[in-house]
Design a protein around this motif. Structure first.
Motif: not given
Length: 287
Positions: A191-193, A195-212
């Motif tokens: 569902p759209f909502v 999907t939208l929240l998951a996409i924004i969560g991934v965007a946050w992870l990309m700029v976060s300080r979590v180490e990969y």
């Protein structure tokens, strides 16, 4: 031969003949010479651009013109994602080749610009088109989510160029991994909502300080195997193979789960490291 200008009566000598191609190549500045790693990086950029092309011609334009060829849209979506996966392969190998052979002075800049196309523009555009063609999506909200993804990649790449990190680790979700996770979320057809929240969560992870961890050694082989397997799943889905839809959604779900689990492991490791340091400090204070 010296030629006399009739107005000034000053002598001038014509320019020397052009140098041979060999001489030109030898005199070319080092910063203008492409290495093998740079060629792979340009392949990365080409794949990203072609992903945008197939998303436009195979998904967006048929939707705008009222075409009902769902098979064509499925083939184009699969082709676009496969091209992003190929870009990830180029991105993986250009780093390996640069470490084994040599890298030109502009290699880092080429890498960032290519990553911006393949893992910033291409997935953001994929999200934008999803918002235009999905039945329950909202175009303007999807456009906002696409902008968030694009800006997250821009900020991540800029930070990567400025911040020195410890060897073997990335800070924030790597942009290729983030792009593939975003596309996987779209292909899950939730569902759209959510999907939208998951996409924004991934965007946050990309700029976060979590180490990969960086893909080296066994991890690089595992990543390459995962990408090749994902290409196979997309091909099965595109050609409507038996169980292709289920296989694709299983692969997309695993990609999303990996995106969510790796930060948990990283956080747990940081907490354990902090506790160990405190124990050592207390032990050192004891008489």
């Amino acid at each position: 031969m010296t030629v006399i200008d009739p107005d000034t009566q000053a002598g001038w000598v014509p320019e020397a003949e052009e140098k041979s191609d060999t001489d030109s190549a030898e005199d070319m500045p080092l910063s203008m010479r492409l290495s093998i790693a740079d060629t792979l990086t340009l392949g990365n950029a080409t794949c990203g651009f072609m992903a945008v092309y197939f998303t436009t011609t195979g998904i967006l334009i048929p939707h705008l013109t009222g075409s009902e060829e769902t098979g064509m849209a499925r083939h184009s979506a699969a082709t676009a994602v496969i091209l992003m996966l190929m870009a990830a392969i180029f991105d993986l190998f250009d780093g390996l080749v640069a470490r084994k052979l040599r890298s030109s002075p502009m290699g880092a800049e080429l890498d960032n610009l290519s990553d911006l196309i393949s893992f910033g523009l291409a997935p953001a555009y994929f999200v934008l088109v999803y918002g235009m063609v999905a039945d329950d999506a909202h175009q303007r909200v999807s456009a906002l989510a696409a902008i968030v993804v694009l800006l997250a990649v821009v900020l991540r790449l800029a930070r990567f160029s400025c911040v020195t990190l410890k060897d073997g680790m990335f800070q924030g979700m790597p942009s290729p991994f983030g792009a593939l996770t975003v596309v996987s979320i779209v292909l899950l057809e939730l569902p759209f909502v959510p999907t939208l929240l998951a996409i924004i969560g991934v965007a946050w992870l990309m700029v976060s300080r979590v180490e990969y961890p960086k893909p080296r050694g066994i991890l690089a082989v595992a990543m390459l195997s995962w990408i090749v397997g994902a290409m196979g799943l997309l091909a099965a889905w595109a050609f409507d193979a038996p169980g292709g839809q289920l296989l694709l959604q299983t692969g997309c779900a695993l990609q999303v789960v990996l995106g969510a689990v790796i930060p948990l492991f990283a956080t747990a490791r940081r907490v354990n490291t902090f506790r160990d340091n405190r124990r050592e400090a207390r032990a050192a204070q004891l008489p």
